[in-house]
Write a protein that holds these residues in place. Sequence first.
Motif, PDB file in Angstrom:
ATOM      1  N   ALA A 206      -5.106  17.360  -1.669  1.00 54.36           N
ATOM      2  CA  ALA A 206      -3.744  16.833  -1.561  1.00 54.36           C
ATOM      3  C   ALA A 206      -2.848  17.404  -2.656  1.00 54.36           C
ATOM      4  N   GLU A 207      -3.389  17.575  -3.846  1.00 52.39           N
ATOM      5  CA  GLU A 207      -2.598  18.069  -4.970  1.00 52.39           C
ATOM      6  C   GLU A 207      -1.978  19.436  -4.684  1.00 52.39           C
ATOM      7  N   GLU A 208      -2.698  20.279  -3.988  1.00 50.24           N
ATOM      8  CA  GLU A 208      -2.181  21.607  -3.645  1.00 50.24           C
ATOM      9  C   GLU A 208      -0.868  21.486  -2.864  1.00 50.24           C
ATOM     10  N   TYR A 209      -0.818  20.569  -1.929  1.00 54.32           N
ATOM     11  CA  TYR A 209       0.380  20.376  -1.105  1.00 54.32           C
ATOM     12  C   TYR A 209       1.500  19.720  -1.905  1.00 54.32           C
ATOM     13  N   ILE A 210       1.149  18.701  -2.692  1.00 51.95           N
ATOM     14  CA  ILE A 210       2.140  17.954  -3.460  1.00 51.95           C
ATOM     15  C   ILE A 210       2.864  18.861  -4.450  1.00 51.95           C
ATOM     16  N   ARG A 211       2.136  19.744  -5.111  1.00 50.13           N
ATOM     17  CA  ARG A 211       2.739  20.668  -6.081  1.00 50.13           C
ATOM     18  C   ARG A 211       3.782  21.578  -5.439  1.00 50.13           C
ATOM     19  N   GLN A 212       3.663  21.815  -4.150  1.00 48.75           N
ATOM     20  CA  GLN A 212       4.605  22.683  -3.446  1.00 48.75           C
ATOM     21  C   GLN A 212       5.722  21.889  -2.774  1.00 48.75           C
ATOM     22  N   GLY A 213       5.718  20.559  -2.955  1.00 46.50           N
ATOM     23  CA  GLY A 213       6.744  19.721  -2.345  1.00 46.50           C
ATOM     24  C   GLY A 213       6.521  19.512  -0.862  1.00 46.50           C
ATOM     25  N   GLN A 214       5.306  19.769  -0.393  1.00 45.75           N
ATOM     26  CA  GLN A 214       4.993  19.626   1.031  1.00 45.75           C
ATOM     27  C   GLN A 214       4.288  18.300   1.293  1.00 45.75           C
ATOM     28  N   LEU A 215       4.287  17.920   2.572  1.00 39.96           N
ATOM     29  CA  LEU A 215       3.553  16.722   2.973  1.00 39.96           C
ATOM     30  C   LEU A 215       2.063  17.017   3.001  1.00 39.96           C
TER      31      LEU A 215
ATOM     32  N   LEU B 124       0.844  -1.190   0.000  1.00 42.60           N
ATOM     33  CA  LEU B 124       0.000   0.000   0.000  1.00 42.60           C
ATOM     34  C   LEU B 124       0.881   1.241   0.000  1.00 42.60           C
ATOM     35  N   SER B 125       0.898   1.915  -1.133  1.00 39.66           N
ATOM     36  CA  SER B 125       1.626   3.170  -1.255  1.00 39.66           C
ATOM     37  C   SER B 125       0.634   4.308  -1.078  1.00 39.66           C
ATOM     38  N   THR B 126       0.836   5.105  -0.035  1.00 40.50           N
ATOM     39  CA  THR B 126      -0.081   6.230   0.169  1.00 40.50           C
ATOM     40  C   THR B 126       0.011   7.195  -1.004  1.00 40.50           C
ATOM     41  N   GLY B 127       1.196   7.310  -1.606  1.00 41.24           N
ATOM     42  CA  GLY B 127       1.339   8.167  -2.785  1.00 41.24           C
ATOM     43  C   GLY B 127       0.461   7.682  -3.923  1.00 41.24           C
ATOM     44  N   ASP B 128       0.420   6.361  -4.159  1.00 41.23           N
ATOM     45  CA  ASP B 128      -0.431   5.806  -5.223  1.00 41.23           C
ATOM     46  C   ASP B 128      -1.900   6.061  -4.930  1.00 41.23           C
ATOM     47  N   VAL B 129      -2.292   5.892  -3.664  1.00 40.77           N
ATOM     48  CA  VAL B 129      -3.687   6.133  -3.291  1.00 40.77           C
ATOM     49  C   VAL B 129      -4.029   7.601  -3.533  1.00 40.77           C
ATOM     50  N   LEU B 130      -3.138   8.505  -3.125  1.00 44.82           N
ATOM     51  CA  LEU B 130      -3.388   9.933  -3.324  1.00 44.82           C
ATOM     52  C   LEU B 130      -3.421  10.301  -4.809  1.00 44.82           C
ATOM     53  N   ARG B 131      -2.528   9.710  -5.620  1.00 45.67           N
ATOM     54  CA  ARG B 131      -2.537   9.986  -7.059  1.00 45.67           C
ATOM     55  C   ARG B 131      -3.838   9.498  -7.691  1.00 45.67           C
ATOM     56  N   SER B 132      -4.333   8.353  -7.228  1.00 45.25           N
ATOM     57  CA  SER B 132      -5.610   7.838  -7.718  1.00 45.25           C
ATOM     58  C   SER B 132      -6.749   8.790  -7.348  1.00 45.25           C
ATOM     59  N   GLU B 133      -6.713   9.267  -6.123  1.00 47.99           N
ATOM     60  CA  GLU B 133      -7.729  10.228  -5.678  1.00 47.99           C
ATOM     61  C   GLU B 133      -7.662  11.496  -6.538  1.00 47.99           C
ATOM     62  N   ARG B 134      -6.424  11.938  -6.839  1.00 48.54           N
ATOM     63  CA  ARG B 134      -6.238  13.140  -7.657  1.00 48.54           C
ATOM     64  C   ARG B 134      -6.774  12.914  -9.064  1.00 48.54           C
ATOM     65  N   LYS B 135      -6.426  11.759  -9.627  1.00 50.75           N
ATOM     66  CA  LYS B 135      -6.847  11.425 -10.989  1.00 50.75           C
ATOM     67  C   LYS B 135      -8.373  11.359 -11.097  1.00 50.75           C
ATOM     68  N   ASN B 136      -9.007  10.882 -10.023  1.00 47.28           N
ATOM     69  CA  ASN B 136     -10.473  10.770  -9.997  1.00 47.28           C
ATOM     70  C   ASN B 136     -11.159  12.050  -9.533  1.00 47.28           C
ATOM     71  N   HIS B 137     -10.357  13.088  -9.316  1.00 50.07           N
ATOM     72  CA  HIS B 137     -10.870  14.411  -8.929  1.00 50.07           C
ATOM     73  C   HIS B 137     -11.739  14.371  -7.670  1.00 50.07           C
TER      74      HIS B 137
ATOM     75  N   ILE C  76       3.626  14.665 -10.785  1.00 52.88           N
ATOM     76  CA  ILE C  76       3.886  16.103 -10.795  1.00 52.88           C
ATOM     77  C   ILE C  76       5.068  16.487  -9.921  1.00 52.88           C
ATOM     78  N   ASP C  77       5.396  15.668  -8.944  1.00 56.79           N
ATOM     79  CA  ASP C  77       6.489  15.996  -8.024  1.00 56.79           C
ATOM     80  C   ASP C  77       7.841  15.474  -8.509  1.00 56.79           C
ATOM     81  N   ASP C  78       7.909  14.880  -9.698  1.00 51.69           N
ATOM     82  CA  ASP C  78       9.159  14.326 -10.223  1.00 51.69           C
ATOM     83  C   ASP C  78       9.750  15.161 -11.357  1.00 51.69           C
ATOM     84  N   LYS C  79       9.156  16.262 -11.706  1.00 52.15           N
ATOM     85  CA  LYS C  79       9.589  17.014 -12.880  1.00 52.15           C
ATOM     86  C   LYS C  79      10.519  18.170 -12.556  1.00 52.15           C
ATOM     87  N   ASP C  80      10.472  18.680 -11.364  1.00 49.20           N
ATOM     88  CA  ASP C  80      11.186  19.903 -11.017  1.00 49.20           C
ATOM     89  C   ASP C  80      12.256  19.614  -9.967  1.00 49.20           C
ATOM     90  N   PRO C  81      13.546  19.822 -10.305  1.00 42.57           N
ATOM     91  CA  PRO C  81      14.613  19.562  -9.330  1.00 42.57           C
ATOM     92  C   PRO C  81      14.450  20.368  -8.032  1.00 42.57           C
TER      93      PRO C  81
END
Length: 187
Positions: A50-59, A30-43, A135-140
């Motif tokens: 969660a997406e708001e936080y992830i885009r900023q590199g935050q927990l 169980l990857s919480t990241g995968d669950v959150l990405r699924s939730e994001r994908k399903n809007h 989205i969190d893997d594109k920006d160094p």
Amino acid sequence: MEILILFGAPFSGKGTQGEILSKRIGFKHLSTGDVLRSERKNHTELGLKAEEYIRQGQLVPDELLEEMIENELIKCKSEKGLILDGYPRTIPQADTLCRLTEKHGIRIKRVLLLDVPHETLIERGVHRGKNSDRIDDKDPNVMNRRIEVYHQETKPVGDYFIVRNLTVRINGIGEIEEVANRILNSI
């Protein structure tokens, strides 16, 4: 049911090792990241917040995760075991997990801490970013921020479990199979 927690910095190999471990020992991964990405994908509401936080590199805040984790624990109770990847990431989340496992009669067997140097984490992040739609893997800058957040907020969780004599350090450097064998030998 027992829980194994894969713990380490972003890009330390938790997801890869979680999948391998799941196949080899029959625990659900169980990857919480995968669950959150699924939730994001399903809007879903959770996914959008969660997406708001992830885009900023935050927990993602604890209150958004607690209900999701409890629901997953309940769903998985009939499983042989569960491999948690990406949770807990804060001391309050560790407290919550301990409370939830006690409430549901589940045992935390081990916390497997994947130890990987900073330079290697960045190399892995850059490599993953080339093939990822995350989205969190594109920006160094976001990668570095995620690693900083890990050191400030998440790394103390390792100490939380060390005190409870549950943590095993795993050298996360080397071929994927080599690391997987180290993990298997530790459990």
